[in-house]
Scaffold this motif. Sequence first.
Motif, PDB file in Angstrom:
ATOM      1  N   GLY A  22     -47.119   3.539 -24.175  1.00 13.68           N
ATOM      2  CA  GLY A  22     -46.462   4.356 -25.188  1.00 13.68           C
ATOM      3  C   GLY A  22     -45.165   3.751 -25.713  1.00 13.68           C
ATOM      4  O   GLY A  22     -44.535   2.907 -25.066  1.00 13.68           O
ATOM      5  N   ASN A  23     -44.769   4.225 -26.889  1.00 11.43           N
ATOM      6  CA  ASN A  23     -43.530   3.782 -27.534  1.00 11.43           C
ATOM      7  C   ASN A  23     -42.429   4.791 -27.260  1.00 11.43           C
ATOM      8  O   ASN A  23     -42.382   5.866 -27.864  1.00 11.43           O
ATOM      9  CB  ASN A  23     -43.754   3.629 -29.042  1.00 11.43           C
ATOM     10  N   LEU A  24     -41.519   4.453 -26.368  1.00 11.47           N
ATOM     11  CA  LEU A  24     -40.446   5.374 -25.985  1.00 11.47           C
ATOM     12  C   LEU A  24     -39.457   5.619 -27.115  1.00 11.47           C
ATOM     13  O   LEU A  24     -38.715   6.606 -27.074  1.00 11.47           O
ATOM     14  CB  LEU A  24     -39.711   4.834 -24.756  1.00 11.47           C
ATOM     15  N   ASP A  25     -39.442   4.748 -28.096  1.00 11.38           N
ATOM     16  CA  ASP A  25     -38.523   4.936 -29.223  1.00 11.38           C
ATOM     17  C   ASP A  25     -38.888   6.162 -30.059  1.00 11.38           C
ATOM     18  O   ASP A  25     -38.083   6.622 -30.873  1.00 11.38           O
ATOM     19  CB  ASP A  25     -38.512   3.696 -30.113  1.00 11.38           C
ATOM     20  N   LYS A  26     -40.085   6.695 -29.853  1.00 12.92           N
ATOM     21  CA  LYS A  26     -40.502   7.891 -30.581  1.00 12.92           C
ATOM     22  C   LYS A  26     -39.885   9.169 -30.014  1.00 12.92           C
ATOM     23  O   LYS A  26     -39.979  10.231 -30.619  1.00 12.92           O
ATOM     24  CB  LYS A  26     -42.033   8.014 -30.564  1.00 12.92           C
ATOM     25  N   ILE A  27     -39.273   9.055 -28.846  1.00 16.42           N
ATOM     26  CA  ILE A  27     -38.661  10.207 -28.193  1.00 16.42           C
ATOM     27  C   ILE A  27     -37.144  10.132 -28.342  1.00 16.42           C
ATOM     28  O   ILE A  27     -36.544   9.089 -28.088  1.00 16.42           O
ATOM     29  CB  ILE A  27     -39.024  10.257 -26.697  1.00 16.42           C
ATOM     30  N   THR A  28     -36.543  11.227 -28.752  1.00 14.62           N
ATOM     31  CA  THR A  28     -35.082  11.292 -28.841  1.00 14.62           C
ATOM     32  C   THR A  28     -34.539  11.849 -27.535  1.00 14.62           C
ATOM     33  O   THR A  28     -34.681  13.039 -27.241  1.00 14.62           O
ATOM     34  CB  THR A  28     -34.638  12.185 -30.017  1.00 14.62           C
ATOM     35  N   PHE A  29     -33.948  10.991 -26.742  1.00 15.80           N
ATOM     36  CA  PHE A  29     -33.403  11.400 -25.455  1.00 15.80           C
ATOM     37  C   PHE A  29     -31.957  11.872 -25.614  1.00 15.80           C
ATOM     38  O   PHE A  29     -31.255  11.433 -26.523  1.00 15.80           O
ATOM     39  CB  PHE A  29     -33.439  10.232 -24.465  1.00 15.80           C
ATOM     40  N   PRO A  30     -31.503  12.764 -24.741  1.00 13.28           N
ATOM     41  CA  PRO A  30     -30.095  13.175 -24.769  1.00 13.28           C
ATOM     42  C   PRO A  30     -29.180  11.963 -24.583  1.00 13.28           C
ATOM     43  O   PRO A  30     -29.549  10.994 -23.923  1.00 13.28           O
ATOM     44  CB  PRO A  30     -29.976  14.138 -23.580  1.00 13.28           C
ATOM     45  N   ASP A  31     -28.011  12.034 -25.168  1.00 12.68           N
ATOM     46  CA  ASP A  31     -27.061  10.937 -25.059  1.00 12.68           C
ATOM     47  C   ASP A  31     -26.672  10.681 -23.609  1.00 12.68           C
ATOM     48  O   ASP A  31     -26.489   9.537 -23.186  1.00 12.68           O
ATOM     49  CB  ASP A  31     -25.810  11.253 -25.891  1.00 12.68           C
ATOM     50  N   VAL A  32     -26.558  11.760 -22.840  1.00  5.27           N
ATOM     51  CA  VAL A  32     -26.229  11.661 -21.419  1.00  5.27           C
ATOM     52  C   VAL A  32     -27.435  12.135 -20.612  1.00  5.27           C
ATOM     53  O   VAL A  32     -27.938  13.240 -20.823  1.00  5.27           O
ATOM     54  CB  VAL A  32     -24.998  12.510 -21.056  1.00  5.27           C
ATOM     55  N   ILE A  33     -27.884  11.295 -19.695  1.00  5.45           N
ATOM     56  CA  ILE A  33     -28.972  11.673 -18.796  1.00  5.45           C
ATOM     57  C   ILE A  33     -28.442  11.615 -17.367  1.00  5.45           C
ATOM     58  O   ILE A  33     -27.906  10.601 -16.929  1.00  5.45           O
ATOM     59  CB  ILE A  33     -30.188  10.755 -18.967  1.00  5.45           C
ATOM     60  N   ASP A  34     -28.611  12.720 -16.667  1.00  9.79           N
ATOM     61  CA  ASP A  34     -28.076  12.833 -15.307  1.00  9.79           C
ATOM     62  C   ASP A  34     -29.097  12.492 -14.231  1.00  9.79           C
ATOM     63  O   ASP A  34     -28.715  12.159 -13.106  1.00  9.79           O
ATOM     64  CB  ASP A  34     -27.567  14.264 -15.076  1.00  9.79           C
ATOM     65  N   GLY A  35     -30.371  12.608 -14.571  1.00 12.24           N
ATOM     66  CA  GLY A  35     -31.389  12.349 -13.572  1.00 12.24           C
ATOM     67  C   GLY A  35     -32.650  11.766 -14.175  1.00 12.24           C
ATOM     68  O   GLY A  35     -33.047  12.136 -15.284  1.00 12.24           O
ATOM     69  N   LEU A  36     -33.264  10.842 -13.461  1.00 10.85           N
ATOM     70  CA  LEU A  36     -34.540  10.264 -13.874  1.00 10.85           C
ATOM     71  C   LEU A  36     -35.469  10.262 -12.669  1.00 10.85           C
ATOM     72  O   LEU A  36     -35.124   9.736 -11.607  1.00 10.85           O
ATOM     73  CB  LEU A  36     -34.345   8.837 -14.387  1.00 10.85           C
ATOM     74  N   VAL A  37     -36.639  10.860 -12.836  1.00  3.49           N
ATOM     75  CA  VAL A  37     -37.647  10.903 -11.781  1.00  3.49           C
ATOM     76  C   VAL A  37     -38.887  10.187 -12.292  1.00  3.49           C
ATOM     77  O   VAL A  37     -39.442  10.553 -13.334  1.00  3.49           O
ATOM     78  CB  VAL A  37     -38.011  12.354 -11.402  1.00  3.49           C
ATOM     79  N   TYR A  38     -39.323   9.173 -11.575  1.00  4.75           N
ATOM     80  CA  TYR A  38     -40.533   8.452 -11.961  1.00  4.75           C
ATOM     81  C   TYR A  38     -41.613   8.759 -10.936  1.00  4.75           C
ATOM     82  O   TYR A  38     -41.598   8.235  -9.828  1.00  4.75           O
ATOM     83  CB  TYR A  38     -40.290   6.948 -12.043  1.00  4.75           C
ATOM     84  N   ALA A  39     -42.552   9.636 -11.315  1.00  2.00           N
ATOM     85  CA  ALA A  39     -43.509  10.179 -10.353  1.00  2.00           C
ATOM     86  C   ALA A  39     -44.964   9.742 -10.516  1.00  2.00           C
ATOM     87  O   ALA A  39     -45.796  10.158  -9.708  1.00  2.00           O
ATOM     88  CB  ALA A  39     -43.451  11.714 -10.393  1.00  2.00           C
ATOM     89  N   PRO A  40     -45.336   8.927 -11.516  1.00  4.95           N
ATOM     90  CA  PRO A  40     -46.734   8.500 -11.571  1.00  4.95           C
ATOM     91  C   PRO A  40     -47.127   7.742 -10.312  1.00  4.95           C
ATOM     92  O   PRO A  40     -46.294   7.097  -9.666  1.00  4.95           O
ATOM     93  CB  PRO A  40     -46.771   7.565 -12.792  1.00  4.95           C
TER      94      PRO A  40
END
Length: 232
Positions: A53-71
């Motif tokens: 997928g193309n992540l540039d298609k998603i507008t992420f918040p300017d500040v991200i406090d947590g990232l969970v990678y669960a696949p």
Amino acid sequence: MKNIVIIGCGQGIGFASAKLLSENNTIIGISRTQNNEVENLNIEFHPMDIISGNLDKITFPDVIDGLVYAPGSINLKPFNRLSVDDFMNDFEINVLGAVKMIQKLLPNLKKSETASVVLFSSVAAKLGMPFHASISASKSAVEGLTKSMAAEFSTQKIRVNAIAPSLTDTNLASPLLSTPEKREASGKRHPLQRVGRADEIAKMVAFLLSDNSTWITGQVIGIDGGMSNIKL
């Protein structure tokens, strides 16, 4: 309220984590599949294969406090039946997908005062188990990645930890738990005599993302019914 991105939130541990965390946080979820309950939760859901997928298609918040990678993947075969493509596919899902997400969101994580990244290993990375060569190899790489990034990002106050579950009752594991006999046999392999539940793992995810764990980084935390450290 924190901004938390969860990859693989469509089912299993990722979904259980999203469900728990959505009560008090803003959740941006990305997954190839979508649990019907996602629609009823406070989750901004994006259907996407994280590898292609193309992540540039998603507008992420300017500040991200947590990232969970669960696949994750469960590809249990004798070594002589595993192809190079099997190894590459497991590595892509478990390791390169995480690398892609972290590189994409690192600028956003740097802007948080309490950024935390949670990855997933497996009990098979610590405990030698037959038919787990491909999974063990990729999850061992996750553990190395976790520790290396924890060291590198520590000066930026970004914490990185991994959770290493044993067999957990999710859709991914359903072939191994498809009958009462299989479930009982799988449970008896663990000192606590049962398989894990997704909500139990989700509670550790929530803890590692919370302000209660701000002095924890570079750790691989086993949630495995005692399998990796206890022999009865």
